[in-house]
Motif scaffolding. Structure first.
Motif, PDB file in Angstrom:
ATOM      1  N   ILE A  76      -2.424   5.113  -4.261  1.00 45.26           N
ATOM      2  CA  ILE A  76      -1.251   5.952  -5.379  1.00 45.26           C
ATOM      3  C   ILE A  76      -2.022   6.475  -6.357  1.00 45.26           C
ATOM      4  CG2 ILE A  76       0.548   5.149  -6.884  1.00 45.26           C
ATOM      5  CD1 ILE A  76       0.947   4.811  -3.810  1.00 45.26           C
ATOM      6  N   ALA A  77      -3.021   6.046  -6.947  1.00 48.37           N
ATOM      7  CA  ALA A  77      -3.825   6.604  -7.826  1.00 48.37           C
ATOM      8  C   ALA A  77      -4.316   8.105  -7.373  1.00 48.37           C
ATOM      9  CB  ALA A  77      -4.977   5.947  -8.484  1.00 48.37           C
ATOM     10  N   LYS A  78      -4.631   8.084  -6.305  1.00 47.26           N
ATOM     11  CA  LYS A  78      -4.979   9.536  -5.517  1.00 47.26           C
ATOM     12  C   LYS A  78      -3.937  10.306  -5.187  1.00 47.26           C
ATOM     13  CE  LYS A  78      -7.762  11.570  -1.639  1.00 47.26           C
ATOM     14  NZ  LYS A  78      -8.407  12.465  -2.900  1.00 47.26           N
ATOM     15  N   GLU A  79      -2.831   9.810  -4.142  1.00 49.11           N
ATOM     16  CA  GLU A  79      -1.677  10.469  -3.884  1.00 49.11           C
ATOM     17  C   GLU A  79      -0.756  11.017  -5.023  1.00 49.11           C
ATOM     18  OE1 GLU A  79      -1.346  11.710  -0.681  1.00 49.11           O
ATOM     19  OE2 GLU A  79      -3.113  10.655  -0.076  1.00 49.11           O
ATOM     20  N   LYS A  80      -0.663  10.268  -5.957  1.00 52.16           N
ATOM     21  CA  LYS A  80       0.174  10.470  -7.089  1.00 52.16           C
ATOM     22  C   LYS A  80      -0.454  11.362  -8.555  1.00 52.16           C
ATOM     23  CE  LYS A  80       3.982   9.642  -7.019  1.00 52.16           C
ATOM     24  NZ  LYS A  80       5.052  10.546  -6.267  1.00 52.16           N
ATOM     25  N   GLY A  81      -1.744  11.719  -8.326  1.00 48.57           N
ATOM     26  CA  GLY A  81      -2.461  12.603  -8.942  1.00 48.57           C
ATOM     27  C   GLY A  81      -3.043  11.909 -10.423  1.00 48.57           C
ATOM     28  N   PHE A  82      -2.909  10.592 -10.298  1.00 45.82           N
ATOM     29  CA  PHE A  82      -3.379   9.804 -11.396  1.00 45.82           C
ATOM     30  C   PHE A  82      -4.847  10.166 -11.811  1.00 45.82           C
ATOM     31  CE2 PHE A  82       0.168   6.717 -10.809  1.00 45.82           C
ATOM     32  CZ  PHE A  82       1.137   7.721 -11.244  1.00 45.82           C
ATOM     33  N   PHE A  83      -5.620   9.941 -10.619  1.00 49.80           N
ATOM     34  CA  PHE A  83      -7.285  10.218 -10.782  1.00 49.80           C
ATOM     35  C   PHE A  83      -7.474  11.484 -11.315  1.00 49.80           C
ATOM     36  CE2 PHE A  83      -7.985   6.934  -7.155  1.00 49.80           C
ATOM     37  CZ  PHE A  83      -8.630   6.006  -8.072  1.00 49.80           C
ATOM     38  N   GLU A  84      -6.690  12.668 -10.724  1.00 46.77           N
ATOM     39  CA  GLU A  84      -7.302  13.903 -11.039  1.00 46.77           C
ATOM     40  C   GLU A  84      -6.595  14.275 -12.607  1.00 46.77           C
ATOM     41  OE1 GLU A  84      -6.094  18.284  -9.282  1.00 46.77           O
ATOM     42  OE2 GLU A  84      -5.827  16.586  -7.956  1.00 46.77           O
ATOM     43  N   GLU A  85      -5.555  13.562 -12.925  1.00 42.65           N
ATOM     44  CA  GLU A  85      -5.153  13.798 -14.494  1.00 42.65           C
ATOM     45  C   GLU A  85      -6.127  13.293 -15.288  1.00 42.65           C
ATOM     46  OE1 GLU A  85      -0.981  12.524 -14.892  1.00 42.65           O
ATOM     47  OE2 GLU A  85      -0.238  13.575 -13.377  1.00 42.65           O
ATOM     48  N   GLU A  86      -7.014  12.191 -14.977  1.00 42.85           N
ATOM     49  CA  GLU A  86      -7.786  11.795 -15.652  1.00 42.85           C
ATOM     50  C   GLU A  86      -9.447  12.596 -15.430  1.00 42.85           C
ATOM     51  OE1 GLU A  86      -7.694   9.693 -17.970  1.00 42.85           O
ATOM     52  OE2 GLU A  86      -5.554   9.014 -17.255  1.00 42.85           O
TER      53      GLU A  86
ATOM     54  N   LEU B  67      -6.013   3.585 -12.381  1.00 44.58           N
ATOM     55  CA  LEU B  67      -5.653   2.404 -11.822  1.00 44.58           C
ATOM     56  C   LEU B  67      -4.655   1.845 -12.366  1.00 44.58           C
ATOM     57  CD1 LEU B  67      -9.210   1.304 -10.410  1.00 44.58           C
ATOM     58  CD2 LEU B  67      -7.209   2.269  -8.871  1.00 44.58           C
ATOM     59  N   ILE B  68      -4.561   1.190 -13.671  1.00 49.61           N
ATOM     60  CA  ILE B  68      -3.474   0.855 -14.628  1.00 49.61           C
ATOM     61  C   ILE B  68      -2.246   1.606 -14.359  1.00 49.61           C
ATOM     62  CG2 ILE B  68      -2.432   0.055 -16.764  1.00 49.61           C
ATOM     63  CD1 ILE B  68      -5.663  -0.191 -17.635  1.00 49.61           C
ATOM     64  N   ARG B  69      -2.249   2.884 -14.460  1.00 49.44           N
ATOM     65  CA  ARG B  69      -1.162   3.724 -14.045  1.00 49.44           C
ATOM     66  C   ARG B  69      -0.616   3.517 -12.806  1.00 49.44           C
ATOM     67  NH1 ARG B  69      -1.904   9.721 -15.891  1.00 49.44           N
ATOM     68  NH2 ARG B  69       0.320   9.809 -15.036  1.00 49.44           N
ATOM     69  N   ALA B  70      -1.249   3.474 -11.781  1.00 51.09           N
ATOM     70  CA  ALA B  70      -0.910   3.215 -10.187  1.00 51.09           C
ATOM     71  C   ALA B  70      -0.067   1.895 -10.217  1.00 51.09           C
ATOM     72  CB  ALA B  70      -2.167   3.345  -9.358  1.00 51.09           C
ATOM     73  N   GLY B  71      -0.828   0.790 -10.618  1.00 50.00           N
ATOM     74  CA  GLY B  71      -0.113  -0.529 -10.911  1.00 50.00           C
ATOM     75  C   GLY B  71       1.437  -0.506 -11.385  1.00 50.00           C
ATOM     76  N   LYS B  72       1.378   0.203 -12.513  1.00 45.41           N
ATOM     77  CA  LYS B  72       2.695   0.412 -13.075  1.00 45.41           C
ATOM     78  C   LYS B  72       3.659   1.187 -12.177  1.00 45.41           C
ATOM     79  CE  LYS B  72       4.849   1.585 -17.549  1.00 45.41           C
ATOM     80  NZ  LYS B  72       6.042   2.151 -17.081  1.00 45.41           N
ATOM     81  N   TRP B  73       3.146   2.274 -11.563  1.00 52.18           N
ATOM     82  CA  TRP B  73       4.102   2.866 -10.582  1.00 52.18           C
ATOM     83  C   TRP B  73       4.679   2.072  -9.513  1.00 52.18           C
ATOM     84  CZ3 TRP B  73       4.189   4.506  -5.482  1.00 52.18           C
ATOM     85  CH2 TRP B  73       5.051   5.413  -5.318  1.00 52.18           C
ATOM     86  N   LEU B  74       3.719   1.243  -8.896  1.00 54.38           N
ATOM     87  CA  LEU B  74       3.905   0.385  -7.823  1.00 54.38           C
ATOM     88  C   LEU B  74       4.896  -0.612  -8.102  1.00 54.38           C
ATOM     89  CD1 LEU B  74       0.412   0.104  -6.285  1.00 54.38           C
ATOM     90  CD2 LEU B  74       2.332   0.757  -5.045  1.00 54.38           C
ATOM     91  N   ASP B  75       4.945  -1.233  -9.345  1.00 58.62           N
ATOM     92  CA  ASP B  75       5.701  -2.090  -9.415  1.00 58.62           C
ATOM     93  C   ASP B  75       7.131  -1.831  -9.964  1.00 58.62           C
ATOM     94  OD1 ASP B  75       4.253  -4.242  -8.782  1.00 58.62           O
ATOM     95  OD2 ASP B  75       4.184  -5.333 -10.709  1.00 58.62           O
ATOM     96  N   ASN B  76       7.451  -0.470  -9.950  1.00 57.04           N
ATOM     97  CA  ASN B  76       8.810   0.023  -9.850  1.00 57.04           C
ATOM     98  C   ASN B  76       9.627  -0.038  -8.717  1.00 57.04           C
ATOM     99  OD1 ASN B  76      11.271   1.432  -9.992  1.00 57.04           O
ATOM    100  ND2 ASN B  76      10.342   3.097 -11.456  1.00 57.04           N
TER     101      ASN B  76
END
Length: 457
Positions: free
Chosen positions: A63-73, A297-306
């Protein structure tokens, strides 16, 4: 005319100077803001390669990769599937991977020298729960008469290993060893299946310095099988049951070859499962990169728990470069249900947890539990004082890195401040285990000595 040209040149020079000053002031202003939000710090190593095993709980990486969270960091990340847990460990230690999805016990075992010794750290816990224990259809047919039923004739969960005990005795009396699989000697799965068996008085075997198979005095012989191979190994009759993460329990249901009997949520409620691991050297040399990775990764975890995102997560995980299992198999557990016997699908909203209950925080108390089980079963061959447990885990679990990442995310408005736990790194003592035993991480020796089966200190 000459004066006019000179005046124009002077005007242009002055304009350029003022513009440069303005840009400088703007940059200074931006830097000040970014220092608060955390987006301006220098990423020492932006191009990274991370590893994972094909399991549902690798989801934060996908998710961090596919949703762009890594790239935004400011990170450009490649995520690569690995063949087995030993390969994951070796490639991180050797620097071929910058970090990886790992079993919670792996960095701890490396730190204490069970297996390959290395200085590894985890700033991020990837998930809670997510495992199950599955048995073959034949073993389930023999267990089922020993399982209590409710008024509607449905099996009552959680199913304890008491129902398996007479089956193990039957195999022993007929001269056949009872064999089960787990994914790695220091995996959560190994400790969970041992805990489940021992709680019913079934001895799962001991490790010694000379015998690293962990089968001394065993009534059930536990052996290592890589997760994706579990269903096929069960179907071939090589093992009669196994403990593994998803989707490989639900795969047994879909293939009609086995029945999940208990989940690790019921063995230890909201237990930590996988962690994200880097070498201590990498974190020391690239502290800002480590924080940026943790933020994503924290952002990905938060996204996943929605809950609204779970269907999309299933679609992403079903891609061949990630878990590669059919969407309907992944959805069985990822969308809040779990199927035991074929057709017996039950609501389990917390089977996979990636963010709530402070799931991403690397609690010292979680790590100490693994140390107590390593000592209980002989992987740590000598008794240690209580202080050793605390000192050892502080070298491996890094809530300080997590806290830096989380504070920046709060400043950026990406997570609420109340999602940061006020903690000394220890969860409260709990009896949320299948046998009701009290676990207090601040009394590891008392906990080890509370069990009927295993080492005593």
């Amino acid at each position: 005319m000459k004066n006019t040209v000179n005046n124009v040149l002077l005007y242009l020079i002055a304009l350029a100077f003022l513009s440069a000053c303005g840009e400088k002031d703007k940059k200074a202003s931006t830097t000040t803001t970014e220092e608060v939000t955390g987006s301006a710090f220098e990423i020492e190593k932006p191009q990274l390669t991370f590893g994972f095993i094909k399991l549902t709980d690798m989801a934060p990486l996908a998710i961090a990769k596919e949703k762009g969270f890594f790239e935004e960091e400011g990170l450009f990340v490649s995520v690569e599937a690995q063949s087995n847990w030993k390969n994951v460990l070796d490639r991180v230690i050797d620097g071929q991977l910058d970090g990886s999805h790992m079993l919670a016990g792996q960095p701890i075992a490396a730190g204490v020298g069970f297996g390959r010794r290395a200085k590894l750290v985890t700033p991020f816990s990837m998930d809670l729960n997510g495992n199950g224990i599955t048995v073959s259809n034949d073993v389930w047919a023999k267990m089922k008469p020993n399982v209590p039923l409710d008024d509607n004739g449905k099996t009552i969960h959680p199913i304890k290993a008491d129902a398996l005990k007479p089956v193990v005795a039957e195999y022993k009396n007929s001269g056949k060893p009872f064999k089960m699989g787990m994914v790695f000697p220091v995996s959560t799965h190994n400790y969970e299946i041992r805990y489940w068996l021992a709680a019913a008085g079934i001895h799962p075997g001991m490790y010694t310095a000379d015998n690293v198979q962990g089968q001394i005095d065993a009534e059930v012989l536990l052996s290592v099988t890589p997760p994706p191979q579990m269903p096929a190994t069960l179907e071939s009759g090589t093992i009669y049951g196994y403990c593994v993460g998803e989707p490989w329990n639900q795969q047994a249901v879909f293939k009609g070859i086995g029945v999940p009997v208990v989940t690790n949520y019921d063995i230890w409620k909201n237990n930590p499962e996988k962690v994200f691991v880097m070498t201590k050297k990498f974190v020391d040399e690239n502290p800002n990169t480590a924080v940026a990775v943790t933020k994503a990764l924290i952002r990905a975890g938060k996204w996943l728990d929605n809950p609204n995102n779970r269907k999309e997560a299933v679609k992403i995980l079903s891609m061949s470069q990630y878990v590669g299992a059919p969407e309907e198999v992944l959805a069985n557990s990822m969308t809040g249900t779990f199927e035991f016997e074929k057709g017996d699908k039950r609501s389990m909203p917390d089977f996979n947890v990636f963010y709530k209950y402070n799931a991403t925080y690397p609690f010292y108390s979680d790590g100490i539990w693994f140390l107590t089980q390593m000592r209980r079963w002989g992987q740590i061959s000598e008794a240690k004082p209580a202080a050793w447990y605390k000192e050892t885990i502080k070298e491996i679990y890094r809530p300080d890195v997590w806290r830096k990442a989380a504070d920046l995310l709060v400043a950026e408005g990406k997570i609420p401040k109340e999602d940061i736990p006020e903690t000394d790194g220890y969860k409260p003592a709990t009896t949320d285990f299948i046998d009701g035993t009290l676990y207090d991480a601040k009394d590891p020796i008392g906990y080890i000595n509370s069990f009927a089966i295993g080492n005593k200190d």
